[in-house]
Design a protein around this motif. Sequence first.
Motif, mmCIF file in Angstrom:
data_model
loop_
_atom_site.group_PDB
_atom_site.id
_atom_site.type_symbol
_atom_site.label_atom_id
_atom_site.label_comp_id
_atom_site.label_asym_id
_atom_site.label_seq_id
_atom_site.Cartn_x
_atom_site.Cartn_y
_atom_site.Cartn_z
ATOM 1 N N MET A 1 0.854 -1.341 -0.120
ATOM 2 C CA MET A 1 0.096 0.063 0.175
ATOM 3 C C MET A 1 0.867 1.309 0.031
ATOM 4 O O MET A 1 1.823 1.258 0.872
ATOM 5 N N LYS A 2 0.521 2.236 -0.787
ATOM 6 C CA LYS A 2 1.350 3.595 -0.923
ATOM 7 C C LYS A 2 1.137 4.233 0.271
ATOM 8 O O LYS A 2 0.273 4.275 1.111
ATOM 9 N N LYS A 3 2.238 4.919 0.550
ATOM 10 C CA LYS A 3 2.315 5.713 1.687
ATOM 11 C C LYS A 3 1.397 6.919 1.795
ATOM 12 O O LYS A 3 0.683 7.162 2.611
ATOM 13 N N THR A 4 1.029 7.403 0.522
ATOM 14 C CA THR A 4 -0.150 8.393 0.245
ATOM 15 C C THR A 4 -1.329 7.846 0.837
ATOM 16 O O THR A 4 -2.295 8.431 1.436
ATOM 17 N N THR A 5 -1.884 6.843 0.432
ATOM 18 C CA THR A 5 -2.876 6.150 0.751
ATOM 19 C C THR A 5 -3.009 5.783 1.989
ATOM 20 O O THR A 5 -4.138 6.107 2.732
ATOM 21 N N ILE A 6 -2.110 5.428 2.745
ATOM 22 C CA ILE A 6 -2.051 5.177 4.356
ATOM 23 C C ILE A 6 -2.430 6.496 5.035
ATOM 24 O O ILE A 6 -3.109 6.459 6.112
ATOM 25 N N TRP A 7 -1.772 7.307 4.559
ATOM 26 C CA TRP A 7 -1.981 8.766 5.132
ATOM 27 C C TRP A 7 -3.262 9.435 5.085
ATOM 28 O O TRP A 7 -3.907 9.802 5.973
ATOM 29 N N ILE A 8 -3.987 8.878 4.023
ATOM 30 C CA ILE A 8 -5.425 9.546 3.725
ATOM 31 C C ILE A 8 -6.157 8.778 4.679
ATOM 32 O O ILE A 8 -7.091 9.266 5.162
ATOM 33 N N ILE A 9 -6.039 7.399 4.778
ATOM 34 C CA ILE A 9 -7.119 6.523 5.505
ATOM 35 C C ILE A 9 -6.922 7.008 6.644
ATOM 36 O O ILE A 9 -7.705 6.969 7.745
ATOM 37 N N ALA A 10 -5.432 7.114 7.252
ATOM 38 C CA ALA A 10 -5.260 7.399 8.701
ATOM 39 C C ALA A 10 -5.788 8.776 9.071
ATOM 40 O O ALA A 10 -6.462 8.972 10.077
ATOM 41 N N THR A 11 -5.839 9.738 8.198
ATOM 42 C CA THR A 11 -6.514 11.109 8.488
ATOM 43 C C THR A 11 -7.933 11.133 8.600
ATOM 44 O O THR A 11 -8.449 11.705 9.548
ATOM 45 N N VAL A 12 -8.594 10.290 7.783
ATOM 46 C CA VAL A 12 -9.892 10.142 7.901
ATOM 47 C C VAL A 12 -10.287 9.366 8.986
ATOM 48 O O VAL A 12 -11.456 9.890 9.791
ATOM 49 N N MET A 13 -9.688 8.429 9.524
ATOM 50 C CA MET A 13 -10.185 7.681 10.540
ATOM 51 C C MET A 13 -9.800 8.394 11.961
ATOM 52 O O MET A 13 -10.512 8.643 12.940
ATOM 53 N N GLY A 14 -8.714 9.226 12.043
ATOM 54 C CA GLY A 14 -8.319 10.082 12.967
ATOM 55 C C GLY A 14 -9.332 11.034 13.001
ATOM 56 O O GLY A 14 -9.850 11.534 14.231
ATOM 57 N N PHE A 15 -9.693 12.034 12.094
ATOM 58 C CA PHE A 15 -10.728 12.901 12.146
ATOM 59 C C PHE A 15 -12.013 12.290 12.534
ATOM 60 O O PHE A 15 -12.647 12.962 13.412
ATOM 61 N N SER A 16 -12.411 11.084 12.242
ATOM 62 C CA SER A 16 -13.691 10.474 12.599
ATOM 63 C C SER A 16 -13.701 10.323 14.132
ATOM 64 O O SER A 16 -14.660 10.556 14.943
ATOM 65 N N PHE A 17 -12.648 9.837 14.765
ATOM 66 C CA PHE A 17 -12.592 9.510 16.291
ATOM 67 C C PHE A 17 -12.473 10.764 16.879
ATOM 68 O O PHE A 17 -13.218 10.841 17.897
ATOM 69 N N LEU A 18 -11.980 11.614 16.453
ATOM 70 C CA LEU A 18 -11.803 13.147 17.157
ATOM 71 C C LEU A 18 -13.339 13.687 17.020
ATOM 72 O O LEU A 18 -13.725 14.426 17.896
ATOM 73 N N ALA A 19 -13.943 13.699 15.895
ATOM 74 C CA ALA A 19 -15.139 14.278 15.774
ATOM 75 C C ALA A 19 -16.184 13.646 16.814
ATOM 76 O O ALA A 19 -17.057 14.064 17.407
ATOM 77 N N LEU A 20 -16.003 12.250 16.822
ATOM 78 C CA LEU A 20 -17.254 11.200 17.669
ATOM 79 C C LEU A 20 -16.622 11.628 19.318
ATOM 80 O O LEU A 20 -17.689 11.942 20.092
ATOM 81 N N LEU A 21 -15.560 11.824 19.682
ATOM 82 C CA LEU A 21 -15.288 12.361 20.905
ATOM 83 C C LEU A 21 -15.702 13.706 21.358
ATOM 84 O O LEU A 21 -16.224 14.080 22.389
ATOM 85 N N PHE A 22 -15.630 14.459 20.231
ATOM 86 C CA PHE A 22 -16.057 16.066 20.482
ATOM 87 C C PHE A 22 -17.473 15.926 20.784
ATOM 88 O O PHE A 22 -18.199 16.718 21.593
ATOM 89 N N LEU A 23 -18.318 15.174 19.834
ATOM 90 C CA LEU A 23 -19.825 15.102 19.941
ATOM 91 C C LEU A 23 -20.101 14.689 21.303
ATOM 92 O O LEU A 23 -20.960 15.306 22.055
ATOM 93 N N GLN A 24 -19.386 13.831 21.911
ATOM 94 C CA GLN A 24 -19.843 13.028 23.159
ATOM 95 C C GLN A 24 -19.467 14.126 24.274
ATOM 96 O O GLN A 24 -20.284 14.314 25.400
ATOM 97 N N LEU A 25 -18.496 14.700 24.191
ATOM 98 C CA LEU A 25 -18.030 15.635 25.170
ATOM 99 C C LEU A 25 -19.078 16.728 25.329
ATOM 100 O O LEU A 25 -19.423 17.474 26.142
ATOM 101 N N LYS A 26 -19.232 17.237 23.870
ATOM 102 C CA LYS A 26 -20.349 18.446 24.074
ATOM 103 C C LYS A 26 -21.675 17.955 24.511
ATOM 104 O O LYS A 26 -22.559 18.811 25.007
ATOM 105 N N TYR A 27 -22.219 16.792 24.132
ATOM 106 C CA TYR A 27 -23.418 16.468 24.619
ATOM 107 C C TYR A 27 -23.457 16.363 26.188
ATOM 108 O O TYR A 27 -24.322 16.815 26.726
#
Length: 516
Positions: A1-27
């Motif tokens: 797997m190319k390094k760029t693809t890994i970075w894209i997947i990692a960025t999307v998953m990381g943003f998703s986790f952070l967004a979920l955590l932010f919504l929970q804390l906000k709630y």
Amino acid sequence: MKKTTIWIIATVMGFSFLALLFLQLKYIEEMVQMKKEQFDESVKSALYRVSRNLELNETRRYLEKDVNETERRAYKKDSVSSDLNGTIQHAHQYAVAGKDGTIYSSFELKTITTKPASIPKAMILHSDKNTISEASKSMQEKVKNRYIYEKALLEEVIYSILYTASEKPLKERINFKLLDSDLKVELSSRGIDIPYHFTVSAQDGREVYRCPEYSSKGEKYMYQQVLFPNDQAAKMGVVRIHFPDMSSYLFSGIRFMIPSVIFTLVLLVTFVITLILVFRQKKLSEIKNDFINNMTHELKTPIASISLAAQMLNDESVTKSPSMMNHLGTVINDESKRLRFLVEKVLQMSMFDRKKAVFKKKELDLNEMLESIASTFSLRVEHTGGKIYTEIEAVDSALYVDEVHFQNAITNLMDNAVKYRKADKPLDIYIRTWNDDEHLYFSIRDTGMGIKKDNLKKIFDKFYRVHTGNRHDAKGFGLGLAYVKKIIDLHDGEIKVESDYGKGTKFTVKLPVIKS
């Protein structure tokens, strides 16, 4: 797997986790804020009701006291009433019947407080049936006048009672046990069943009462209510209340969210660690591939040279003169040494993958070992125009090590000093030994290129090589210093490096001494 693809997947998953955590804390924050507002409203309502009850109880108490005293005085006196013809008779001689058949005495009529419109119109005087109409009108007029008088008198009495009450100090006006009980009832009726502490103060801030179990915990959120707000400002009081367990109460409704937040954090941390491991493994994989490619390229050269020399020896058409034979022997010998060196590097790399190294330790003299290695490198150093200087200061220089691996470690340090020297400038190497009661030390300092501070922390990492710019004469695989540190660590020693870029590098090794 190319390094760029890994970075894209990692960025999307990381943003998703952070967004979920932010919504929970906000709630959670919104739920706590909402419960805090409800709590504030309930406490303020309860305090207002307590203040109102305090006024009502005080008024009722003084009225009951005054009425009781009035009744006692009234029953002691003999009621007298005048008849319709102007003659005075005793009140018990008269009786008046209402519409509902109730019989009223003249004393009851005198103290009645109902409006004139509700007074029974049909009154019958038992003593004289002929004067019913005139007696009724006269009685109504008297009762009306009496009512107006009693009403004004009652208002005057109430005013006097309240004025007298407000002149008393707060300690006498307030029953603090009753106030505590009233607070508990009012708070409980609004769903607040947690412990509270309260104080009562005068308007000037002077504290009048403090509950026995009072503590300052939770004073950050203090609620207060004015007592006797209808009195003069100087006569008012203030009740202040706070809740030590208020935070627990507010967060009690969102406890079910805590495991969710914890699991999200665990997933986020696990994801970050996994991501770091993936990139590290990918980097190691790339470094190993580069190592294999470099090693393959390095092995081809000596193999090709030895193969060519062997062909020339077997070729009958080639003249086998003594000089030719000497040359071919030298080539085969040099290339064999080179092959042996490359094989040793491979063995060094394989050593890092072992869980435990097997050493053949024996007692050796560090001073002698360093002098021997210095003698071996003296020719190479003198070829640069420099010299090796030794300072043998260690008195007790005996140590317990594996001879082969330990000599290889020191040789690697010396080899690096020669390999990374300054071009076209003499190289000087300073070797020193010394010891104390617990440890034996030696250092190797050179006047070579030196190492930048950014690279000092990484030079002991496996496969790491310091960049040398456009120079390609210093060949290696990034295993030398990693191997040195591994050997020193396995001998219970320590190694540290000091370097000044452009001036040279110094390696200092600390080893345990042999104890009897």
